[in-house]
Write a protein that holds these residues in place. Structure first.
Motif, PDB file in Angstrom:
ATOM      1  N   GLU A 131      38.775  43.910  49.883  1.00 23.68           N
ATOM      2  CA  GLU A 131      39.323  43.942  49.136  1.00 23.68           C
ATOM      3  C   GLU A 131      41.296  43.806  49.797  1.00 23.68           C
ATOM      4  O   GLU A 131      41.683  44.627  49.822  1.00 23.68           O
ATOM      5  N   SER A 132      40.955  42.519  49.992  1.00 26.07           N
ATOM      6  CA  SER A 132      41.789  42.327  50.509  1.00 26.07           C
ATOM      7  C   SER A 132      42.077  40.568  50.153  1.00 26.07           C
ATOM      8  O   SER A 132      40.903  40.429  48.713  1.00 26.07           O
ATOM      9  N   THR A 133      42.699  39.508  50.552  1.00 26.83           N
ATOM     10  CA  THR A 133      43.446  38.208  49.340  1.00 26.83           C
ATOM     11  C   THR A 133      43.881  38.359  48.109  1.00 26.83           C
ATOM     12  O   THR A 133      44.014  40.031  47.855  1.00 26.83           O
ATOM     13  N   GLY A 161      36.599  38.525  47.205  1.00 29.17           N
ATOM     14  CA  GLY A 161      35.183  37.833  47.658  1.00 29.17           C
ATOM     15  C   GLY A 161      34.238  37.078  46.649  1.00 29.17           C
ATOM     16  O   GLY A 161      34.865  36.490  46.082  1.00 29.17           O
ATOM     17  N   ASN A 193      40.673  36.544  54.275  1.00 27.09           N
ATOM     18  CA  ASN A 193      39.755  37.220  54.111  1.00 27.09           C
ATOM     19  C   ASN A 193      39.880  38.484  53.993  1.00 27.09           C
ATOM     20  O   ASN A 193      40.663  39.183  53.555  1.00 27.09           O
ATOM     21  N   SER A 251      34.794  28.441  50.532  1.00 26.43           N
ATOM     22  CA  SER A 251      35.720  30.008  49.666  1.00 26.43           C
ATOM     23  C   SER A 251      35.307  29.575  48.317  1.00 26.43           C
ATOM     24  O   SER A 251      34.241  28.865  47.633  1.00 26.43           O
ATOM     25  N   SER A 252      35.474  31.332  47.630  1.00 26.73           N
ATOM     26  CA  SER A 252      34.987  31.677  46.072  1.00 26.73           C
ATOM     27  C   SER A 252      36.168  32.060  45.878  1.00 26.73           C
ATOM     28  O   SER A 252      36.076  32.424  44.252  1.00 26.73           O
ATOM     29  N   GLU A 295      38.895  34.116  58.584  1.00 26.58           N
ATOM     30  CA  GLU A 295      37.659  33.158  57.684  1.00 26.58           C
ATOM     31  C   GLU A 295      36.970  32.969  58.101  1.00 26.58           C
ATOM     32  O   GLU A 295      36.272  32.236  57.254  1.00 26.58           O
ATOM     33  N   ASP A 322      33.923  33.141  56.121  1.00 27.07           N
ATOM     34  CA  ASP A 322      32.715  33.155  55.596  1.00 27.07           C
ATOM     35  C   ASP A 322      32.114  31.277  55.505  1.00 27.07           C
ATOM     36  O   ASP A 322      31.930  30.611  54.702  1.00 27.07           O
TER      37      ASP A 322
HETATM   38  O1  DON Z   1      37.937  32.927  50.400  1.00 25.67           O
HETATM   39  C1  DON Z   1      37.192  33.436  50.599  1.00 25.67           C
HETATM   40  O2  DON Z   1      36.295  33.336  49.261  1.00 25.67           O
HETATM   41  C2  DON Z   1      36.911  35.124  50.779  1.00 25.67           C
HETATM   42  N1  DON Z   1      38.007  34.539  52.048  1.00 25.67           N
HETATM   43  C3  DON Z   1      38.249  35.982  50.239  1.00 25.67           C
HETATM   44  C4  DON Z   1      38.120  37.117  50.726  1.00 25.67           C
HETATM   45  C5  DON Z   1      38.751  38.017  49.177  1.00 25.67           C
HETATM   46  O3  DON Z   1      38.553  37.560  48.821  1.00 25.67           O
HETATM   47  C6  DON Z   1      38.641  39.836  49.557  1.00 25.67           C
HETATM   48  N2  DON Z   1      39.055  40.421  48.463  1.00 25.67           N
HETATM   49  N3  DON Z   1      38.673  41.473  48.424  1.00 25.67           N
END
Ligand code: DON
Length: 577
Positions: A383-385, A477, A405, A456-457, A424, A427
């Motif tokens: 939990e990033s993003t 994520g 990411n 990506s999500s 990233e 992914d």
């Molecule tokens: O683009 C994506 O789907 C991922 N890189 C997102 C990563 C993300 O949300 C991490 N967060 N908790």
């Protein structure tokens, strides 16, 4: 629709001379006057973001005459500074836009791209085994960043202010520093070993190579200088010339494969959003290379075949889980960068196809994912993003979801650049049937290839009815899409953003075949009943998501903003009621 934008051209267009800055100022004042006369916008502006300093910076830009798009530049850049674990100038993201003057809705795609030297087996050894951590840590894990080009594109094509003015608060935050919070400590604790391994990263984000104390100031001098230069010269400063050279040298010294050409060739794409009508709600969301919009819309369309209002609470939950399972399956099979693979969007969203999927849901029993049929090629073939939502008094909107990411991305900063690199590349589906950091599997459509964008999500989304306009999104994520789905359903139940951000979260992503839920996401009797229907349940040890949302209630002429109580974010209105 597909338009590309050359960051170098952005440089010329955005940099501005003192003369045209003056024009900007006059234009800004005129726009403010027009705005004051406009009767059909919301009664105030609203910003919700993951950090109080970023929200405050965005308000400053609105107060300086900027519109929602200028504020989005400010908030994105400020988040890049104060949430180095979530997004950054070394990462990328998506900005879903609505322009009030002509109703235009597009997504600015500033997603990272694989370097030109990348290839399908990049992260596998000679025996085809995954090279542990290679796509997650260090310079090889990083895609070519899109954030700087995205900010330039927003400022040039949609904003009112010169980019330098919108970036100024972030420059200040980088130079003056920001205090370490609990959230920072959690994220840095999670990646401590990786941060300690890379001296430049440790120097910037740790204190004496250890977790910094609460309140410890994080100062990023190089990042401040970089943002200032982008403000003066446009994003071309990042992608070309001496700075680009320094970045590439640092990446290559760290074992990466970037080239100057990769940076020079990076382009932002404007992409037509995925749009559907769900029970009278117009849903506008992220198209590929995000899987968000397609998976969200598939799940909603499947649910449209069900009598959600007429069934009991547990059956409704079960059916929502079954819709998630089916939509995430298609993600694994069909979705990838549309510039590289043919994404069968029309087919995936065709009413007959989705009606067929809805028919396969048994209201009395969980469908094992294995029963949904093999995913072509998923077998052995080889939990990033952060999210922010903004609306200005004209009714312009931005839903921005940005990422590097994993927390602190690749944990690698090419010395002297201030650029914390993303990871990233993870992914991508680095090997068929091999789950990535979020447990997602994929195949050819999302395999690694030179210059390709990883799937990506991220799901920045608008929900629109005659009476109410909502903006929402979240990090998390693979769980992003299911969180947005639950938020949209809550909007459909008539609730406002305070409620969407609090919704108890559960999730199914096809594989692994289990319903994940956050602590308190499912109460005891819900767990019991879902087990009885045949679901395998798994509680996460942490609550997840950090949703930030805004809503304009047109009927009652009110504006609302809400920050997820799980995070440290801040929602604010202008004027402050
Ligand atoms: O683009 C994506 O789907 C991922 N890189 C997102 C990563 C993300 O949300 C991490 N967060 N908790």
């Amino acid at each position: 629709m597909f338009v590309t934008m050359d960051p170098a051209r952005g440089q010329e267009a955005v940099g501005g001379t003192p003369g045209n800055r003056c024009c900007w100022l006059i234009a800004a004042i005129l726009c403010q006057l027009a705005l004051a006369c406009a009767a059909d916008g919301p009664p105030g502006a609203a910003i919700a973001s993951a950090h109080p300093l970023a929200t405050r910076a965005g308000l400053e830009t609105l107060q300086n005459g900027g519109n929602a798009f200028d504020a989005a530049v400010t908030v994105s850049a400020a988040l890049a500074v104060v949430e180095p674990y979530s997004s950054g100038i070394g990462g990328g993201g998506f900005w879903l836009l609505h322009r009030a003057s002509d109703g235009r809705q597009i997504m600015v795609d500033g997603r990272e791209k694989a370097p030109g030297a990348a290839y399908r087996r990049l992260y596998l050894d000679e025996h085809d085994n995954v090279r542990e951590g290679a796509s997650l840590e260090g310079a090889l894990a990083a895609g070519i960043p899109g954030l700087a080009a995205g900010l330039g594109h927003l400022a040039t094509n949609f904003g009112r202010l010169p980019i330098g003015k919108s970036l100024a608060p972030a420059v200040r935050l980088a130079r003056e520093g920001f205090p370490v919070t609990q959230g920072y400590r959690d994220m840095a604790g999670w990646r401590l070993k990786a941060l300690q391994k890379h001296p430049e990263t440790a120097r910037l984000y740790l204190a004496n190579n250890a977790l910094p104390e609460f309140g410890h100031p994080i100062i990023q001098e190089d990042l401040g200088n970089l943002l200032e230069q982008i403000g003066m010269n446009g994003p071309g400063y990042f992608y070309q010339g001496q700075f680009a050279q320094r970045l590439v040298e640092g990446v290559r010294a760290g074992g990466g494969i970037w080239s100057l050409e990769d940076l020079r060739n990076y382009v932002v794409a404007e992409r037509a959003p995925i749009v559907t009508e769900y029970r009278g709600i117009r849903v506008v969301s992220a198209p590929p290379p995000s899987s968000g919009g397609i998976v969200l819309v598939q799940a909603l369309e499947i649910l449209e075949h069900e009598d959600l209002a007429g069934i009991d609470h547990i059956t409704r939950m079960h059916i929502v889980i079954e819709a998630m399972r089916r939509a995430y399956r298609d993600r694994a099979v069909y979705l990838g960068d549309p510039d590289f693979v043919e994404v069968p969007t029309d087919r995936l969203l065709a009413p007959d196809y989705l009606a067929g999927l809805a028919l396969t849901i048994d209201p009395k029993r969980a469908t094992p994912s294995a029963e949904l049929g093999d995913t072509p090629g998923l077998s052995l073939r080889g939990e990033s993003t952060t999210h922010f939502s903004i609306m200005d008094t004209d009714g312009n909107r931005v839903a921005g979801t940005l990422s590097i990411n994993l927390p602190f991305g690749a944990a690698f900063v090419p010395p002297g650049t201030g650029v914390l690199l993303n990871d990233e590349m993870d992914d991508f589906s680095i090997k068929p049937n091999t789950p990535n950091a979020y447990g997602l599997v994929g195949d050819h459509a999302n395999s690694v290839a030179a210059n390709k964008r990883p799937l990506s999500s991220m799901t920045p989304t608008f929900v629109e009815t005659e009476d109410r306009i909502g903006i929402l999104g979240t990090p998390g994520g693979s769980r992003i899409i299911s969180m947005v789905l639950l938020g949209v359903l809550d909007f459909g139940d008539g609730h406002g953003p305070e409620s969407w951000v609090k919704v108890r979260r559960y999730h199914h992503q096809y594989l692994p075949d289990e319903v994940q839920f956050e602590p308190h996401g499912l109460v005891a009797y819900e767990q019991e009943e879902l087990r009885r229907l045949g679901h395998t349940l798994k509680q996460t040890s942490y609550s997840y998501g950090d949703m930030h949302a805004v809503m304009w209630d047109r009927k009652n002429n009110q504006i609302f903003a809400a920050a997820d109580p799980r995070g440290e974010g801040k929602a604010a209105l202008l004027p402050d009621p």
